[in-house]
Design a protein around this motif. Structure first.
Motif, PDB file in Angstrom:
ATOM      1  N   ARG A  95       3.950  -4.146   3.600  1.00 31.11           N
ATOM      2  CA  ARG A  95       4.301  -4.237   5.375  1.00 31.11           C
ATOM      3  C   ARG A  95       3.319  -2.924   5.748  1.00 31.11           C
ATOM      4  N   ARG A  99       1.794  -3.840   9.378  1.00 33.26           N
ATOM      5  CA  ARG A  99       2.104  -2.691  10.324  1.00 33.26           C
ATOM      6  C   ARG A  99       0.597  -2.627  10.828  1.00 33.26           C
ATOM      7  N   LEU A 156       8.313  -5.162   9.953  1.00 32.62           N
ATOM      8  CA  LEU A 156       7.926  -3.762  10.622  1.00 32.62           C
ATOM      9  C   LEU A 156       8.629  -3.044  10.791  1.00 32.62           C
TER      10      LEU A 156
END
Length: 180
Positions: A95, A99, A156
């Motif tokens: 993740r 991002r 996110l």
């Protein structure tokens, strides 16, 4: 005099700080000076290891790229639920990198040939095909977009939560969207 191990440790510390700062602030909003400050080095020292900043991003993205290729190369024998589970695991694990990529994802539909945006669009389209099928009806398309949207947004917006908290909740949500 620095030893090779010290140089590797410095690179690792820079990469860890960059991963964290890119996840928190985004790529464009994070400078080499910000990363240097987080690691306790000068901007020149960071630039020695990673100049331009794109080299730093590329090194952070590479493991996720390898993992997405492995995921897409796996034969799930038409078991979409197994694919969604694997996609959630990938997304939660990477993740911070997702991002970092978000700045490029926004413009992927109009990205020029050969760009990062085009590559991201191709990955997105393949993920969509794996979830919705080759010739999806409107309902299958909506469900597939709901799954992808839930995964993307959740990973996110929960970057501050531990993986072991995010993974099971996100998996339940993604499978519920798929099964609806």
């Amino acid at each position: 005099m620095a030893t090779p191990d010290q140089g590797h440790d410095t690179r690792s510390r820079i990469l860890a700080a960059a991963r964290r700062l890119f996840a928190e602030r985004g790529y464009a909003a994070t400078s080499l000076a910000d990363i240097a400050s987080a690691v306790g080095l000068s901007k020149t020292a960071v630039a020695y290891h990673f100049h331009p900043k794109d080299r730093l991003a590329a090194e952070l993205i590479a493991p996720a790229g390898d993992d997405i290729l492995a995921l897409l190369g796996t034969d799930f024998h038409d078991d979409t639920t197994a694919f969604v589970r694997a996609l959630v695991d990938f997304s939660v694990r990477h993740r911070a990198v997702l991002r970092l990529l978000m700045e490029d994802i926004g413009g992927m539909d109009c990205a020029p040939p050969g760009s990062m945006g085009e590559l991201l669009r191709e990955f997105r389209d393949e993920l969509m095909r794996r979830i919705a099928g080759d010739s999806p009806d409107p309902e299958a398309r909506v469900r597939a977009w709901a799954v992808l949207g839930a995964i993307q947004t959740a990973v996110l917006k929960t970057i501050d939560l531990p993986e072991e908290t995010v993974r099971p909740a996100l998996l339940r949500a993604a499978l519920a969207a798929y099964g609806s």
